[in-house]
Design a protein around this motif. Structure first.
Motif, PDB file in Angstrom:
ATOM      1  N   ALA C  46       0.678  -1.412   0.066  1.00  0.00           N
ATOM      2  CA  ALA C  46      -0.102  -0.175   0.082  1.00  0.00           C
ATOM      3  C   ALA C  46       1.164   1.303   0.005  1.00  0.00           C
ATOM      4  CB  ALA C  46      -0.921  -0.041   1.240  1.00  0.00           C
ATOM      5  N   ASN C  47       2.148   1.121   0.283  1.00  0.00           N
ATOM      6  CA  ASN C  47       3.105   2.252   0.475  1.00  0.00           C
ATOM      7  C   ASN C  47       4.351   2.136  -0.950  1.00  0.00           C
ATOM      8  OD1 ASN C  47       1.791   3.636   2.972  1.00  0.00           O
ATOM      9  ND2 ASN C  47       2.214   1.657   3.458  1.00  0.00           N
ATOM     10  N   PRO C  48       4.431   3.202  -1.300  1.00  0.00           N
ATOM     11  CA  PRO C  48       5.738   3.148  -2.010  1.00  0.00           C
ATOM     12  C   PRO C  48       7.011   2.681  -1.464  1.00  0.00           C
ATOM     13  CG  PRO C  48       4.661   5.328  -2.369  1.00  0.00           C
ATOM     14  CD  PRO C  48       3.892   4.598  -1.135  1.00  0.00           C
ATOM     15  N   GLU C  49       7.244   3.078  -0.236  1.00  0.00           N
ATOM     16  CA  GLU C  49       8.370   2.935   0.471  1.00  0.00           C
ATOM     17  C   GLU C  49       8.333   1.238   0.985  1.00  0.00           C
ATOM     18  OE1 GLU C  49       6.133   4.723   1.661  1.00  0.00           O
ATOM     19  OE2 GLU C  49       5.635   4.521   3.917  1.00  0.00           O
ATOM     20  N   ASP C  50       7.295   0.556   0.773  1.00  0.00           N
ATOM     21  CA  ASP C  50       7.210  -1.007   0.907  1.00  0.00           C
ATOM     22  C   ASP C  50       7.442  -1.807  -0.475  1.00  0.00           C
ATOM     23  OD1 ASP C  50       6.232  -0.025   3.123  1.00  0.00           O
ATOM     24  OD2 ASP C  50       4.229  -0.600   3.111  1.00  0.00           O
TER      25      ASP C  50
END
Lengths: 150, 150, 150
Positions: C46-50
């Motif tokens: 759900a997150n770009p950093e993931d």
């Protein structure tokens, strides 16, 4: 000490518990305020009656609003169970040193979780670490509560 | 009074607290029922195994279903922290008059919040006011709890 | 028995209550782990950093991830209110037999709810039955708490 007497301001573990409950509640409420701020900044509202101008339409996919909402939901999933388990763990009359540091671990790691998730995005594994410290500490308390009930 | 003794039906503050916990829990459960009703009325189901007819498909964007779900989530974010903070605030032995009226403010404003959000949509600032009365009251209690822990 | 004395490991109702709180907290945390597992299996973050690879994009509509998230949210809506209502119901000094079986009903039906919703999908009305047993039991406790506050 009898169990009921553990619920007392004289009990250092209980004082530590209520301190972190108060702080984490305020932290969670800050998520509501932050969601509201982003909704205004990005003009992203979920309800027709919230639209500030007739030109706007409801919108559900703003990345900044949704990021704060995900962080907030993660709080619901982790901080709210801690609120009850922390109380019950206090009633098992744990070691003061261990209990106070477990509460501190949960409190600090949940604040760090919010900061690296919803305030300044920090690359992984920052958020994963913060998440697992709080989850692990609360799960340990839950196991102690289950053990005490046998 | 010793802290543990505050947890007693003799304590007017505690009786007020448990009354509102019971009422608000029932109110929250009403949101589940209301979501279910809208799902049937609008034939909007989130899981393949819930579909009543082979012609239906899962659907996640019905405005009536989603409105109740947003109201319900807002309850999770605000009523659930109140449940624990209200108990801890009761244990700080607050003024009866103030405590009973704070609990009443939270209880009534959360019911109003539901009514103007998910039952009959009322233009803003109705919902915002109801939201902030409950949030402000609970935040005040959280601050008192933090102060008591020093 | 005085109310505060009911919070005691000597009280069978309280022991049953804390047992189920511990078990259900661990069950809820299992939902977080299960969500994480599905996110990795389906490469749905759900997150770009993931994102594990520069070729991936954030994704919010994987049916397996979303199913676990719906089950988890249903836990928040039902188990978290039980945590507080179960405690307050214990403080009303209920019949041991009734209280222990109500807690058991909530605990078992919420575990069944998770199994038939998020582990092995079982056709309806399996999930609906599990849902209503837990909701009905908790609502009964909430009514007893409200009655005790009069």
């Amino acid at each position: 000490m009898l169990d009921g007497e553990l619920i007392s301001m004289e009990n250092v573990v209980f004082r530590s518990y209520i301190w972190w409950c108060g702080v984490l509640t305020l932290k969670m409420f800050a998520m509501s305020i932050l969601t509201g701020l982003w909704r205004f900044i990005k003009a992203t509202f979920a309800n027709p009656e919230d639209l500030m101008s007739p030109k706007l339409k409801v919108k559900f996919d703003d990345p900044d609003v949704e990021r704060v909402r995900r962080a907030h939901r993660n709080d619901l999933e982790n901080i709210l169970p801690f609120f009850i388990i922390g109380l019950l763990y206090t009633l098992t009359n744990p070691s003061t040193f261990l209990a106070v540091n477990l509460f501190r671990a949960v409190g600090i790691s949940r604040i760090v979780h919010t900061l690296v998730y919803a305030v300044v995005v920090v690359p992984q594994p920052a958020r994963a670490l913060a998440f697992f410290v709080a989850l692990g500490s609360t799960a340990y308390m839950a196991l102690q509560v289950v053990a005490a009930a046998f």
